[in-house]
Design a protein around this motif. Sequence first.
Motif, short mmCIF file in Angstrom:
data_model
loop_
_atom_site.label_atom_id
_atom_site.label_comp_id
_atom_site.label_asym_id
_atom_site.label_seq_id
_atom_site.Cartn_x
_atom_site.Cartn_y
_atom_site.Cartn_z
N GLY A 32 0.82 -1.22 0.00
CA GLY A 32 0.00 0.00 0.00
C GLY A 32 0.84 1.26 0.00
N TYR A 33 1.90 1.26 0.79
CA TYR A 33 2.80 2.40 0.85
C TYR A 33 3.49 2.62 -0.49
N ILE A 34 3.96 1.53 -1.09
CA ILE A 34 4.65 1.62 -2.39
C ILE A 34 3.69 2.14 -3.46
N VAL A 35 2.47 1.63 -3.48
CA VAL A 35 1.49 2.07 -4.47
C VAL A 35 1.20 3.57 -4.30
N THR A 36 1.12 4.02 -3.05
CA THR A 36 0.91 5.45 -2.79
C THR A 36 2.04 6.28 -3.38
N LEU A 37 3.26 5.80 -3.25
CA LEU A 37 4.41 6.54 -3.74
C LEU A 37 4.47 6.63 -5.27
N VAL A 38 3.94 5.62 -5.96
CA VAL A 38 4.09 5.58 -7.42
C VAL A 38 2.81 5.96 -8.17
N GLN A 39 1.82 6.48 -7.47
CA GLN A 39 0.59 6.91 -8.14
C GLN A 39 0.78 8.29 -8.76
N HIS A 40 0.17 8.44 -9.91
CA HIS A 40 0.16 9.73 -10.60
C HIS A 40 -1.30 10.11 -10.85
N GLU A 41 -1.59 11.37 -10.70
CA GLU A 41 -2.93 11.86 -10.99
C GLU A 41 -2.95 12.40 -12.41
N ILE A 42 -3.91 11.94 -13.18
CA ILE A 42 -4.05 12.44 -14.54
C ILE A 42 -5.46 13.01 -14.72
N VAL A 43 -5.57 13.93 -15.63
CA VAL A 43 -6.88 14.49 -15.97
C VAL A 43 -7.29 13.89 -17.31
N GLU A 45 -9.85 13.20 -20.65
CA GLU A 45 -10.44 14.10 -21.64
C GLU A 45 -11.76 14.70 -21.16
N ASN A 46 -12.51 13.93 -20.36
CA ASN A 46 -13.81 14.43 -19.88
C ASN A 46 -13.67 15.33 -18.65
N GLY A 47 -12.44 15.60 -18.22
CA GLY A 47 -12.20 16.49 -17.10
C GLY A 47 -12.08 15.81 -15.76
N GLU A 48 -12.39 14.53 -15.70
CA GLU A 48 -12.29 13.80 -14.44
C GLU A 48 -10.84 13.44 -14.16
N THR A 49 -10.51 13.37 -12.89
CA THR A 49 -9.15 12.98 -12.53
C THR A 49 -9.13 11.49 -12.20
N ALA A 50 -8.03 10.87 -12.53
CA ALA A 50 -7.84 9.45 -12.25
C ALA A 50 -6.43 9.25 -11.69
N HIS A 51 -6.30 8.24 -10.89
CA HIS A 51 -5.00 7.90 -10.34
C HIS A 51 -4.51 6.63 -11.02
N ILE A 52 -3.31 6.70 -11.57
CA ILE A 52 -2.73 5.52 -12.21
C ILE A 52 -1.46 5.13 -11.46
N VAL A 53 -1.16 3.85 -11.48
CA VAL A 53 0.04 3.32 -10.83
C VAL A 53 1.10 3.13 -11.90
N ASP A 54 2.27 3.68 -11.66
CA ASP A 54 3.40 3.50 -12.57
C ASP A 54 4.03 2.15 -12.22
N ASP A 55 3.72 1.13 -13.01
CA ASP A 55 4.18 -0.23 -12.72
C ASP A 55 5.70 -0.36 -12.72
N GLU A 56 6.36 0.37 -13.61
CA GLU A 56 7.82 0.30 -13.66
C GLU A 56 8.43 0.79 -12.35
N TRP A 57 7.93 1.93 -11.85
CA TRP A 57 8.46 2.46 -10.59
C TRP A 57 8.07 1.58 -9.42
N LYS A 58 6.90 0.96 -9.49
CA LYS A 58 6.49 0.03 -8.43
C LYS A 58 7.48 -1.13 -8.35
#
Length: 75
Positions: A32-43, A45-58
């Motif tokens: 959980g801690y690692i996933v928190t560190l490697v999450q990126h917030e993206i916006v 096209e519809n304006g909503e924000t999403a959190h994605i996990v950077d698998d390489e950095w994980k």
Amino acid sequence: MSESTLLPYSVISMAVLGDTEAMGQVLKHYEGYIVTLVQHEIVEENGETAHIVDDEWKQRLELKLITAVTKFKLH
């Protein structure tokens, strides 16, 4: 990950000695801690924000954790 949920010493010592099951428990504990560190917030096209996990950095952080555990000195 709080102080009340520390890994047992026996798990840590077995992981240090190379036990793969114990190392899996260490990775699971910190997942959980690692996933928190490697999450990126993206916006999107519809304006909503999403959190994605950077698998390489994980994977990189997991490898660093494994390396650190195997170098740990038991007393």
